[in-house]
Design a protein around this motif. Sequence first.
Motif, short mmCIF file in Angstrom:
data_model
loop_
_atom_site.label_atom_id
_atom_site.label_comp_id
_atom_site.label_asym_id
_atom_site.label_seq_id
_atom_site.Cartn_x
_atom_site.Cartn_y
_atom_site.Cartn_z
N PHE A 33 -2.62 6.89 -5.70
CA PHE A 33 -3.15 5.66 -5.13
C PHE A 33 -2.03 4.63 -4.93
CE2 PHE A 33 -4.75 1.34 -5.85
CZ PHE A 33 -5.57 1.22 -4.74
N LEU A 34 -1.23 4.43 -5.96
CA LEU A 34 -0.14 3.44 -5.86
C LEU A 34 0.84 3.80 -4.76
CD1 LEU A 34 0.54 2.66 -9.62
CD2 LEU A 34 -0.51 1.16 -7.92
N CYS A 35 1.21 5.08 -4.75
CA CYS A 35 2.20 5.55 -3.78
C CYS A 35 1.69 5.41 -2.34
CB CYS A 35 2.51 7.01 -4.13
SG CYS A 35 3.69 7.75 -3.08
N LEU A 36 0.48 5.89 -2.12
CA LEU A 36 -0.06 5.84 -0.75
C LEU A 36 -0.43 4.42 -0.32
CD1 LEU A 36 -2.20 9.09 -0.47
CD2 LEU A 36 -0.01 8.60 0.57
N TRP A 37 -0.81 3.61 -1.28
CA TRP A 37 -1.13 2.21 -0.96
C TRP A 37 0.13 1.53 -0.40
CZ3 TRP A 37 -2.50 -2.09 -5.04
CH2 TRP A 37 -2.97 -3.22 -4.38
N LEU A 38 1.22 1.75 -1.11
CA LEU A 38 2.50 1.17 -0.69
C LEU A 38 2.89 1.68 0.71
CD1 LEU A 38 4.68 -0.66 -2.02
CD2 LEU A 38 5.91 1.43 -2.58
N VAL A 39 2.79 2.98 0.88
CA VAL A 39 3.17 3.58 2.17
C VAL A 39 2.26 3.07 3.28
CG1 VAL A 39 3.23 5.78 3.44
CG2 VAL A 39 4.18 5.65 1.14
#
Lengths: 250, 106
Positions: free
Chosen positions: B87-93
């Motif tokens: 979630f954190l990774c894809l949110w940032l991306v």
Amino acid sequence: MRGEVSLTLRRGERLCLYGYSGAGKTVLLRALLGLRPRRGEVVWHILPASVGYAAQHPRLFPRATVIQQVIWCAALHAIPLSVHGSRIHELLEQWGLQTHRRRQVRHLSAGEQVRLELCCAMAVASQLLVVDGLLEQLDERSRARFWEEVDARCARRELALLYATHSAREAELADQVLMLHEGRVLALDTPEHLRTDAEVEPIRLEPTSGSEQARLQAVWQQDGETHLIIQRTPTMEDVLQALIRRGGLR
Amino acid sequence: MRALLRLWAMCVWLTVSSPLYWVLVALAVWLLWRYSLSPWTWAVTGGGTVALTLLASAFLESGRSLRERARLAQANLAVLSALGATFLCLWLVTCLLGLSLLEIGK
């Protein structure tokens, strides 16, 4: 499920839950695995992560490729399977999925999905393999390979097999059979003892050919009619029907 | 750690290969551009998109697959960690992607 069930499964043993559809086989299996509520106690002397479970309806990720699906299942059980390792390719080869390894699960046929579900369960089952009604959906070649692998691992006392089926042929291959009917346990014993204890009546048939006449064991007369009795080893289905008529073992 | 990385990769793949994710991202970018929404609104929308797709892919699309398998393998914590990291990774991306597209569109 009605009533109580008490059973023990040791390494190297094969226990079959056998009964017609709706007998409660899946309910019992899932309750044992803790996937549905139950009363009573299940004592595991093995790590839960060493249990491989192949469900009646394959639980796969539709957009994953075959190789991804197996690797992810192994990762959930903390088993290090690598795309470049030999183990995964052995497994895929064994289940006839090697040529489909890059295909997405949703593009596989129903039979291939069944094989993949079993492949995932076998990949993670280091001590106990639980199979819910998938064996009768396998083709002859895959079925033979499955039993070959299970026999070898059970003989080495590495693995125990707990499986549910409505096929009498599959039930014959178990060390112990738990017979179920309409949510009730009818009997739990070895196939040999069940055959003896269920006192299955010989089957009466009219002969249709000379060769069949040659196999006749006895002639029985009742009400002026002649019945020809053919003795044959009762199948698990004969035993189940006898137990249903009688309401279980005496 | 290796298993956790594999689970993270699984969650990322399940999300980015979902048509739902790309439809929602396209819709959110269009809304952002059409109504000149603030970057903060985009951040919230992007987060919602990722969360919705991730949950739909992991828990709905494959039936009870992930939930049951995780429960049986007693890997609930590992799966939750992987979901959180995804979630954190894809949110940032997703946020960076949307903002970059807007910059290009200006």
